[in-house]
Design a protein around this motif. Structure first.
Motif, PDB file in Angstrom:
ATOM      1  N   GLU A  17      59.930  41.827  49.703  1.00 49.48           N
ATOM      2  CA  GLU A  17      60.350  40.488  49.262  1.00 49.48           C
ATOM      3  C   GLU A  17      59.186  39.496  49.070  1.00 49.48           C
ATOM      4  N   PRO A  18      58.224  39.387  50.022  1.00 51.25           N
ATOM      5  CA  PRO A  18      57.118  38.433  49.803  1.00 51.25           C
ATOM      6  C   PRO A  18      56.310  38.755  48.551  1.00 51.25           C
ATOM      7  N   ILE A  19      56.150  40.049  48.264  1.00 51.28           N
ATOM      8  CA  ILE A  19      55.404  40.462  47.067  1.00 51.28           C
ATOM      9  C   ILE A  19      56.179  40.052  45.817  1.00 51.28           C
ATOM     10  N   HIS A  20      57.470  40.366  45.839  1.00 49.11           N
ATOM     11  CA  HIS A  20      58.345  40.038  44.717  1.00 49.11           C
ATOM     12  C   HIS A  20      58.315  38.522  44.442  1.00 49.11           C
ATOM     13  N   LYS A  21      58.334  37.750  45.521  1.00 51.75           N
ATOM     14  CA  LYS A  21      58.358  36.293  45.410  1.00 51.75           C
ATOM     15  C   LYS A  21      57.068  35.765  44.764  1.00 51.75           C
ATOM     16  N   LEU A  22      55.916  36.297  45.188  1.00 53.14           N
ATOM     17  CA  LEU A  22      54.641  35.841  44.632  1.00 53.14           C
ATOM     18  C   LEU A  22      54.511  36.244  43.166  1.00 53.14           C
ATOM     19  N   ILE A  23      54.968  37.457  42.839  1.00 53.29           N
ATOM     20  CA  ILE A  23      54.949  37.898  41.432  1.00 53.29           C
ATOM     21  C   ILE A  23      55.760  36.913  40.587  1.00 53.29           C
ATOM     22  N   GLN A  24      56.927  36.548  41.093  1.00 51.98           N
ATOM     23  CA  GLN A  24      57.785  35.612  40.345  1.00 51.98           C
ATOM     24  C   GLN A  24      57.109  34.256  40.152  1.00 51.98           C
ATOM     25  N   GLU A  25      56.435  33.768  41.194  1.00 52.83           N
ATOM     26  CA  GLU A  25      55.764  32.461  41.092  1.00 52.83           C
ATOM     27  C   GLU A  25      54.608  32.502  40.081  1.00 52.83           C
ATOM     28  N   ASN A  27      54.399  34.479  37.610  1.00 54.07           N
ATOM     29  CA  ASN A  27      55.018  34.683  36.299  1.00 54.07           C
ATOM     30  C   ASN A  27      55.500  33.370  35.665  1.00 54.07           C
ATOM     31  N   LYS A  28      55.731  32.355  36.500  1.00 49.76           N
ATOM     32  CA  LYS A  28      56.176  31.057  35.969  1.00 49.76           C
ATOM     33  C   LYS A  28      55.020  30.278  35.339  1.00 49.76           C
ATOM     34  N   LEU A  29      53.757  30.673  35.635  1.00 51.42           N
ATOM     35  CA  LEU A  29      52.595  29.931  35.136  1.00 51.42           C
ATOM     36  C   LEU A  29      52.353  30.215  33.657  1.00 51.42           C
ATOM     37  N   PRO A  30      51.811  29.212  32.920  1.00 54.33           N
ATOM     38  CA  PRO A  30      51.566  29.442  31.496  1.00 54.33           C
ATOM     39  C   PRO A  30      50.519  30.538  31.282  1.00 54.33           C
ATOM     40  N   GLY A  31      50.780  31.398  30.324  1.00 52.16           N
ATOM     41  CA  GLY A  31      49.825  32.457  29.979  1.00 52.16           C
ATOM     42  C   GLY A  31      49.842  33.647  30.918  1.00 52.16           C
ATOM     43  N   ILE A  32      50.711  33.662  31.923  1.00 53.22           N
ATOM     44  CA  ILE A  32      50.762  34.787  32.861  1.00 53.22           C
ATOM     45  C   ILE A  32      52.065  35.557  32.663  1.00 53.22           C
ATOM     46  N   GLY A  33      51.947  36.760  32.102  1.00 51.23           N
ATOM     47  CA  GLY A  33      53.111  37.615  31.898  1.00 51.23           C
ATOM     48  C   GLY A  33      53.400  38.411  33.158  1.00 51.23           C
ATOM     49  N   PRO A  34      54.476  39.220  33.149  1.00 49.28           N
ATOM     50  CA  PRO A  34      54.841  39.995  34.343  1.00 49.28           C
ATOM     51  C   PRO A  34      53.739  40.943  34.812  1.00 49.28           C
ATOM     52  N   LYS A  35      53.018  41.558  33.869  1.00 47.10           N
ATOM     53  CA  LYS A  35      51.944  42.504  34.251  1.00 47.10           C
ATOM     54  C   LYS A  35      50.807  41.782  34.968  1.00 47.10           C
ATOM     55  N   SER A  36      50.367  40.652  34.406  1.00 42.81           N
ATOM     56  CA  SER A  36      49.288  39.887  35.045  1.00 42.81           C
ATOM     57  C   SER A  36      49.743  39.368  36.400  1.00 42.81           C
ATOM     58  N   ALA A  37      51.002  38.951  36.485  1.00 43.62           N
ATOM     59  CA  ALA A  37      51.542  38.438  37.747  1.00 43.62           C
ATOM     60  C   ALA A  37      51.463  39.522  38.825  1.00 43.62           C
ATOM     61  N   GLN A  38      51.789  40.737  38.434  1.00 39.96           N
ATOM     62  CA  GLN A  38      51.706  41.860  39.384  1.00 39.96           C
ATOM     63  C   GLN A  38      50.270  42.122  39.794  1.00 39.96           C
ATOM     64  N   ARG A  39      49.365  42.094  38.790  1.00 37.13           N
ATOM     65  CA  ARG A  39      47.961  42.388  39.060  1.00 37.13           C
ATOM     66  C   ARG A  39      47.382  41.360  40.042  1.00 37.13           C
ATOM     67  N   LEU A  40      47.672  40.088  39.800  1.00 39.77           N
ATOM     68  CA  LEU A  40      47.161  39.029  40.678  1.00 39.77           C
ATOM     69  C   LEU A  40      47.715  39.175  42.098  1.00 39.77           C
ATOM     70  N   THR A  41      48.988  39.473  42.184  1.00 37.56           N
ATOM     71  CA  THR A  41      49.632  39.604  43.498  1.00 37.56           C
ATOM     72  C   THR A  41      48.992  40.726  44.306  1.00 37.56           C
ATOM     73  N   TYR A  42      48.828  41.899  43.668  1.00 38.66           N
ATOM     74  CA  TYR A  42      48.259  43.025  44.404  1.00 38.66           C
ATOM     75  C   TYR A  42      46.770  42.825  44.674  1.00 38.66           C
ATOM     76  N   TYR A  43      46.105  42.064  43.805  1.00 39.32           N
ATOM     77  CA  TYR A  43      44.705  41.738  44.053  1.00 39.32           C
ATOM     78  C   TYR A  43      44.590  40.901  45.334  1.00 39.32           C
ATOM     79  N   LEU A  44      45.452  39.882  45.431  1.00 41.13           N
ATOM     80  CA  LEU A  44      45.407  38.992  46.602  1.00 41.13           C
ATOM     81  C   LEU A  44      45.795  39.722  47.881  1.00 41.13           C
ATOM     82  N   LEU A  45      46.692  40.683  47.727  1.00 39.74           N
ATOM     83  CA  LEU A  45      47.133  41.476  48.873  1.00 39.74           C
ATOM     84  C   LEU A  45      45.957  42.246  49.478  1.00 39.74           C
ATOM     85  N   ARG A  46      45.059  42.704  48.613  1.00 45.86           N
ATOM     86  CA  ARG A  46      43.897  43.473  49.073  1.00 45.86           C
ATOM     87  C   ARG A  46      42.719  42.577  49.451  1.00 45.86           C
ATOM     88  N   ALA A  47      42.700  41.336  48.940  1.00 47.32           N
ATOM     89  CA  ALA A  47      41.550  40.439  49.158  1.00 47.32           C
ATOM     90  C   ALA A  47      41.466  40.014  50.624  1.00 47.32           C
TER      91      ALA A  47
END
Ligand SMILES: [Zn+2]
Length: 210
Positions: A17-25, A27-47
């Motif tokens: 759920e926390p991952i899903h929630k961050l992906i959704q947030e 995804n709401k930003l301009p210029g960020i599609g679902p794929k980029s949203a996923q990439r950013l989320t998993y990047y932060l998870l590892r950072a």
């Protein structure tokens, strides 16, 4: 074992759920599609945790520690803003823009040294935005003391930007102040903040009487 795994997988949502929630947030930003949203989320998870904490702090402080300059309505952390209180700026010129990020674009090319006024929008009858919904009254107040000799209409070369420029021209004309508009070098439909430096430099240097 394999059977148990299958059951667990079916019971779980595709991501925690926390991952899903961050992906959704994201995804709401301009210029960020679902794929980029996923990439950013998993990047932060590892950072490292400090990095995610710094990001979270920066996100909060951009809202909590900024306000609008009471003179030009640029976003600032001190009022009046740096530009309004600088003694290096030509106080006889005011460049009128739609959004604070337009100031960033114009400051980047370093050829304009006057003041600014941010409207926070453009007149758009189709979207129900009228002259009273943008900072026109505040602009007119600034022009009353006779210290301004030129107003540069730097609204976007879009339908709304042109309508706004025409409206302001009508409003300011009786004050006898020189009114200029950015040169036509900017392609119609572009927004100032996305214009490249060369085009923007040409547009401001080649500005014409409105
Ligand atoms: Zn200011």
């Amino acid at each position: 074992m394999a059977k148990e795994k299958t059951i667990i997988n079916q019971a779980l949502p595709p991501a925690a759920e926390p991952i899903h929630k961050l992906i959704q947030e994201f995804n709401k930003l301009p210029g960020i599609g679902p794929k980029s949203a996923q990439r950013l989320t998993y990047y932060l998870l590892r950072a490292p945790e400090e990095q995610t904490k710094a990001l979270a702090d920066a996100l909060l402080s951009v809202k909590q520690e900024t306000r609008l300059c009471s003179t030009c309505f640029n976003v600032t952390d001190s009022d009046p803003c740096l530009i309004c209180r600088s003694d290096q700026r030509d106080r006889s010129q005011i460049c009128i823009v739609e959004q604070p990020q337009d100031i960033l674009a114009l400051e980047h090319i370093r050829i304009y040294h006057g003041l600014y006024h941010v409207l926070h929008g453009a007149i758009s009858p189709t979207e129900g935005v009228g002259a009273d919904d943008i900072r026109t009254k505040e602009l007119m107040n600034r022009l009353q003391d006779g210290s301004v000799s030129e107003v540069i209409l730097a609204t976007n070369p879009t339908l709304e930007g042109e309508q706004t420029a025409m409206y302001l021209n009508k409003l300011i004309s009786p004050l006898g102040i020189r009114i200029t508009r950015l040169a036509r070098g900017l392609p119609f439909g572009t927004e100032l903040e996305y214009a490249d430096d060369v085009t923007l430099t040409r547009a401001i240097e080649g500005r014409q009487e409105f």
